[in-house]
Motif scaffolding. Structure first.
Motif, PDB file in Angstrom:
ATOM      1  N   GLU A  29       0.832  -1.204   0.000  1.00 14.84           N
ATOM      2  CA  GLU A  29       0.000   0.000   0.000  1.00 14.84           C
ATOM      3  C   GLU A  29       0.866   1.254   0.000  1.00 14.84           C
ATOM      4  OE1 GLU A  29      -3.225   2.350  -0.286  1.00 14.84           O
ATOM      5  OE2 GLU A  29      -3.143   0.166  -0.470  1.00 14.84           O
ATOM      6  N   ALA A  30       1.984   1.220   0.731  1.00 17.86           N
ATOM      7  CA  ALA A  30       2.893   2.370   0.750  1.00 17.86           C
ATOM      8  C   ALA A  30       3.462   2.639  -0.639  1.00 17.86           C
ATOM      9  CB  ALA A  30       4.022   2.125   1.749  1.00 17.86           C
ATOM     10  N   ARG A  31       3.753   1.584  -1.388  1.00 16.07           N
ATOM     11  CA  ARG A  31       4.283   1.758  -2.739  1.00 16.07           C
ATOM     12  C   ARG A  31       3.193   2.219  -3.702  1.00 16.07           C
ATOM     13  NH1 ARG A  31       9.060   0.515  -4.215  1.00 16.07           N
ATOM     14  NH2 ARG A  31       8.388   0.206  -6.372  1.00 16.07           N
ATOM     15  N   ARG A  32       1.995   1.681  -3.569  1.00 15.70           N
ATOM     16  CA  ARG A  32       0.905   2.061  -4.474  1.00 15.70           C
ATOM     17  C   ARG A  32       0.476   3.510  -4.274  1.00 15.70           C
ATOM     18  NH1 ARG A  32      -1.174  -3.363  -3.959  1.00 15.70           N
ATOM     19  NH2 ARG A  32      -2.226  -2.765  -2.033  1.00 15.70           N
ATOM     20  N   SER A  33       0.604   4.017  -3.062  1.00 13.66           N
ATOM     21  CA  SER A  33       0.125   5.367  -2.765  1.00 13.66           C
ATOM     22  C   SER A  33       1.076   6.456  -3.234  1.00 13.66           C
ATOM     23  CB  SER A  33      -0.104   5.515  -1.252  1.00 13.66           C
ATOM     24  OG  SER A  33       1.119   5.358  -0.545  1.00 13.66           O
ATOM     25  N   ASP A  34       2.246   6.080  -3.719  1.00 12.55           N
ATOM     26  CA  ASP A  34       3.250   7.059  -4.140  1.00 12.55           C
ATOM     27  C   ASP A  34       3.806   6.630  -5.491  1.00 12.55           C
ATOM     28  OD1 ASP A  34       5.474   8.696  -4.526  1.00 12.55           O
ATOM     29  OD2 ASP A  34       5.999   8.727  -2.407  1.00 12.55           O
ATOM     30  N   ALA A  35       3.649   7.491  -6.494  1.00 12.19           N
ATOM     31  CA  ALA A  35       4.108   7.151  -7.842  1.00 12.19           C
ATOM     32  C   ALA A  35       5.614   6.960  -7.906  1.00 12.19           C
ATOM     33  CB  ALA A  35       3.683   8.244  -8.826  1.00 12.19           C
ATOM     34  N   LEU A  36       6.356   7.563  -6.972  1.00 15.48           N
ATOM     35  CA  LEU A  36       7.813   7.452  -6.979  1.00 15.48           C
ATOM     36  C   LEU A  36       8.310   6.171  -6.320  1.00 15.48           C
ATOM     37  CD1 LEU A  36       8.793  11.143  -6.114  1.00 15.48           C
ATOM     38  CD2 LEU A  36       8.675  10.056  -8.366  1.00 15.48           C
TER      39      LEU A  36
ATOM     40  N   HIS B  56       8.008  -9.346  -2.587  1.00 15.68           N
ATOM     41  CA  HIS B  56       7.962  -9.701  -4.008  1.00 15.68           C
ATOM     42  C   HIS B  56       6.526  -9.627  -4.516  1.00 15.68           C
ATOM     43  CE1 HIS B  56      11.926 -12.128  -3.453  1.00 15.68           C
ATOM     44  NE2 HIS B  56      12.157 -10.861  -3.735  1.00 15.68           N
ATOM     45  N   ALA B  57       6.022  -8.408  -4.649  1.00 18.22           N
ATOM     46  CA  ALA B  57       4.640  -8.213  -5.078  1.00 18.22           C
ATOM     47  C   ALA B  57       4.563  -8.107  -6.592  1.00 18.22           C
ATOM     48  CB  ALA B  57       4.063  -6.953  -4.437  1.00 18.22           C
ATOM     49  N   SER B  58       3.505  -8.638  -7.160  1.00 12.37           N
ATOM     50  CA  SER B  58       3.327  -8.605  -8.609  1.00 12.37           C
ATOM     51  C   SER B  58       3.028  -7.190  -9.081  1.00 12.37           C
ATOM     52  CB  SER B  58       2.173  -9.537  -9.012  1.00 12.37           C
ATOM     53  OG  SER B  58       1.927  -9.455 -10.396  1.00 12.37           O
ATOM     54  N   GLY B  59       3.805  -6.720 -10.061  1.00  7.79           N
ATOM     55  CA  GLY B  59       3.553  -5.437 -10.697  1.00  7.79           C
ATOM     56  C   GLY B  59       3.992  -4.217  -9.920  1.00  7.79           C
ATOM     57  N   ASN B  60       4.440  -4.390  -8.674  1.00  6.24           N
ATOM     58  CA  ASN B  60       4.781  -3.211  -7.873  1.00  6.24           C
ATOM     59  C   ASN B  60       5.912  -3.546  -6.908  1.00  6.24           C
ATOM     60  OD1 ASN B  60       4.527  -0.552  -6.965  1.00  6.24           O
ATOM     61  ND2 ASN B  60       3.123  -1.135  -5.332  1.00  6.24           N
ATOM     62  N   SER B  61       6.960  -4.152  -7.429  1.00  9.86           N
ATOM     63  CA  SER B  61       8.032  -4.632  -6.573  1.00  9.86           C
ATOM     64  C   SER B  61       9.105  -3.574  -6.368  1.00  9.86           C
ATOM     65  CB  SER B  61       8.663  -5.887  -7.176  1.00  9.86           C
ATOM     66  OG  SER B  61       9.773  -6.304  -6.419  1.00  9.86           O
ATOM     67  N   GLU B  62       9.704  -3.610  -5.189  1.00  8.06           N
ATOM     68  CA  GLU B  62      10.832  -2.733  -4.877  1.00  8.06           C
ATOM     69  C   GLU B  62      11.975  -2.917  -5.866  1.00  8.06           C
ATOM     70  OE1 GLU B  62      14.186  -2.531  -1.288  1.00  8.06           O
ATOM     71  OE2 GLU B  62      12.220  -3.420  -0.903  1.00  8.06           O
ATOM     72  N   GLU B  63      12.095  -4.117  -6.422  1.00  7.29           N
ATOM     73  CA  GLU B  63      13.225  -4.420  -7.295  1.00  7.29           C
ATOM     74  C   GLU B  63      13.220  -3.601  -8.583  1.00  7.29           C
ATOM     75  OE1 GLU B  63      12.498  -8.660  -7.374  1.00  7.29           O
ATOM     76  OE2 GLU B  63      14.394  -8.969  -6.333  1.00  7.29           O
ATOM     77  N   ALA B  64      12.075  -3.007  -8.946  1.00  8.56           N
ATOM     78  CA  ALA B  64      12.032  -2.166 -10.144  1.00  8.56           C
ATOM     79  C   ALA B  64      12.973  -0.974 -10.011  1.00  8.56           C
ATOM     80  CB  ALA B  64      10.604  -1.690 -10.399  1.00  8.56           C
TER      81      ALA B  64
END
Length: 484
Positions: free
Chosen positions: A38-45, A317-325
């Motif tokens: 949720e923290a990653r989804r809420s911020d485009a950066l 390791h979330a699908s489509g929104n991973s830190e590894e990007a």
């Protein structure tokens, strides 16, 4: 400058406003991964790093999304650009004997690189607290279980260190480790990892494989573990070059192996020759898919040491929104000097941000004859470091490959589906669920480089202005718009 301690990096993030602390008690089963996603989804950066200060069932905090933005990766590097790290690795891979006159300008480079030799210590922060033998209970550590369907808690930000008994060189990788019991870990090695080869070297000598696992410490160590093995190089030296600072190491309590002295945790153990293919498990892979692997190696843990106040880093390791990007720009620059030694025609390389993880890659090529680009692309597709790439696009070296729209424009203008699209059979890991037959997995290659016109034999060129004309036009346009 490298961050020896994870706590120093967290303090820096707190100072810059990129760390969110959560004091409430959080369940490591699914809740940590849900909040991080949720923290990653809420911020485009990419969102801030998240520090879970109170994890149910443990006294150890957990931090996630640590390197979740390219800016934080640069902060960990201490560089102004990812290209600087690639240049440093290139200098290290290109040894030269400096001449007093002709090569005097290279003397500072050699002097700096010569200092990047790992240094052994007798005592270390990573061994302030030690548990040996039956006192070990891995279930007391807050390893999360991120998703329903996983068969156990996992360590996804751990570095596994091995030493080849044949060459003596150290090897580092970052497979997902699943907690199999109070004193055992299951290793989910990707298909292209060299770790099983080293285990086989020990098995051929009828010996157990000693294993050192580091968690925490310098965040860059986990990125170093993502790089492919470079022939005749030592993992500790590679990590020192990437950090541009000597890596301090310490000998284990129960093993002769050495591990990072400033890590938050060191886990020691061995793989018995009889337990190399003894287990199976299901975990979330870096591709964001649940993967069941058979015949997993079992690590029997003999010691767990850690700092007096450790923090456990974790990658969701979330699908489509991973830190590894966020790691893709750095890994692209670090792979480039290695790639050039295999194929000198490679000039630039970039994992596309449009792909999940490392599924799509662009490569800028310097071609010398018709069909040259096709040959290079076929060779790169077989390289284990690009085993995750499903679409590899080659363009001319002057194309700005960091801009995916520009690359796709060249695909539309410079390629033909019949003659320039090619599917080659490659090694594919079981994490690629879209592939029904791993023995026939493939990579799609697209040659979007300039080619001779079949009618005239002349090389096709794009209709484009000179850089001088563009700059003059830009200055003129700004002047009539009243802009500087």
């Amino acid at each position: 400058m490298a961050f020896d301690q994870l706590s120093d990096f967290l303090q820096k993030l707190a100072h810059t406003g990129e760390l969110v602390r959560i004091p409430q008690e959080i369940d490591p089963r699914h809740q940590i991964s849900a909040i991080t996603s949720e923290a990653r989804r809420s911020d485009a950066l990419g969102g801030p790093a998240v520090l879970f200060e109170s994890v149910k069932g443990s006294r150890v905090p957990v931090v996630t999304n640590l390197l979740g933005t390219p800016g934080r990766v640069l902060l960990a590097l201490g560089d102004e650009s990812f290209e600087a790290a690639g240049q440093r690795l290139d200098e290290w891979l290109t040894p030269r004997v400096p001449d007093a006159t002709a090569d005097s300008k290279f003397a500072p480079v050699f002097a700096r690189l010569a200092k990047l030799v790992p240094r052994s210590q007798k005592t270390a922060f990573s061994q302030q607290v030690a548990r040996l033998g039956r006192d070990i209970n891995l279930h007391e550590l807050p390893f999360p279980r991120s998703f329903p369907g996983e068969t156990g808690p996992t360590a996804t930000c751990a570095q596994l260190w091995l030493t080849s008994p044949e060459t003596g060189l150290k090897w580092i990788s970052a497979p997902v480790l699943e907690v199999g019991g109070p004193q055992s870990l299951l290793v989910h090695w990707p298909l292209t990892d060299r770790g099983p080869d080293i285990v086989d070297e020990y098995r051929n000598q009828n010996q157990p494989t000693p294993v050192m696992i580091s968690i925490g410490g310098d965040p860059l160590l986990h990125l170093a573990a993502q790089l492919p093995g470079i022939p005749d190089t030592d993992a500790c030296q590679l990590a020192s070059v990437l950090r541009e600072q000597t890596l301090n190491v310490v000998r284990g309590r129960t093993l002769e192996l050495e591990g990072p002295a400033d890590a938050d945790f060191l886990v020691e153990g061995y793989i018995d020759p009889q337990e190399i293919d003894a287990a199976q498990g299901t975990v979330a892979s870096p591709s964001g898919l649940l993967v069941t692997r058979q015949r997993l190696a079992v690590i029997r843990v003999t010691a767990v040491t850690h700092r007096s106040q450790p923090v456990l880093p974790y990658v969701v390791h979330a699908s489509g929104n991973s830190e590894e990007a966020a790691w893709a720009p750095l890994l692209s620059q670090l792979l480039l000097p290695v790639m050039r030694r295999i194929h000198p025609g490679v000039q630039t390389f970039q994992f596309s941000r449009d792909g999940q993880g490392r599924r799509i890659a662009f490569v800028g090529l310097r071609t010398r004859f018709p069909g040259h680009a096709r040959r290079i692309l076929q060779g790169l597709a077989q390289w284990p470091a690009l085993a995750d790439v499903m679409l590899l696009i080659g363009v001319d070296e002057d194309v700005a490959i960091h801009d995916s729209s520009t690359v796709w424009q060249h695909v539309a203008q410079m390629s033909d589906p019949v003659s320039d699209f090619l599917t080659v059979t490659t090694v594919r890991d079981s994490s690629h669920r879209a592939c029904h037959d791993l023995s026939r997995a493939g990579t799609l290659l697209i040659d979007a480089t300039r080619k001779p016109d079949p009618r005239t034999g002349e090389w096709i060129e794009l209709a484009d202005l000179t850089p001088e004309s563009r700059e003059a036009a830009a200055i003129f346009w700004r002047s009539i718009r009243g802009e500087r």
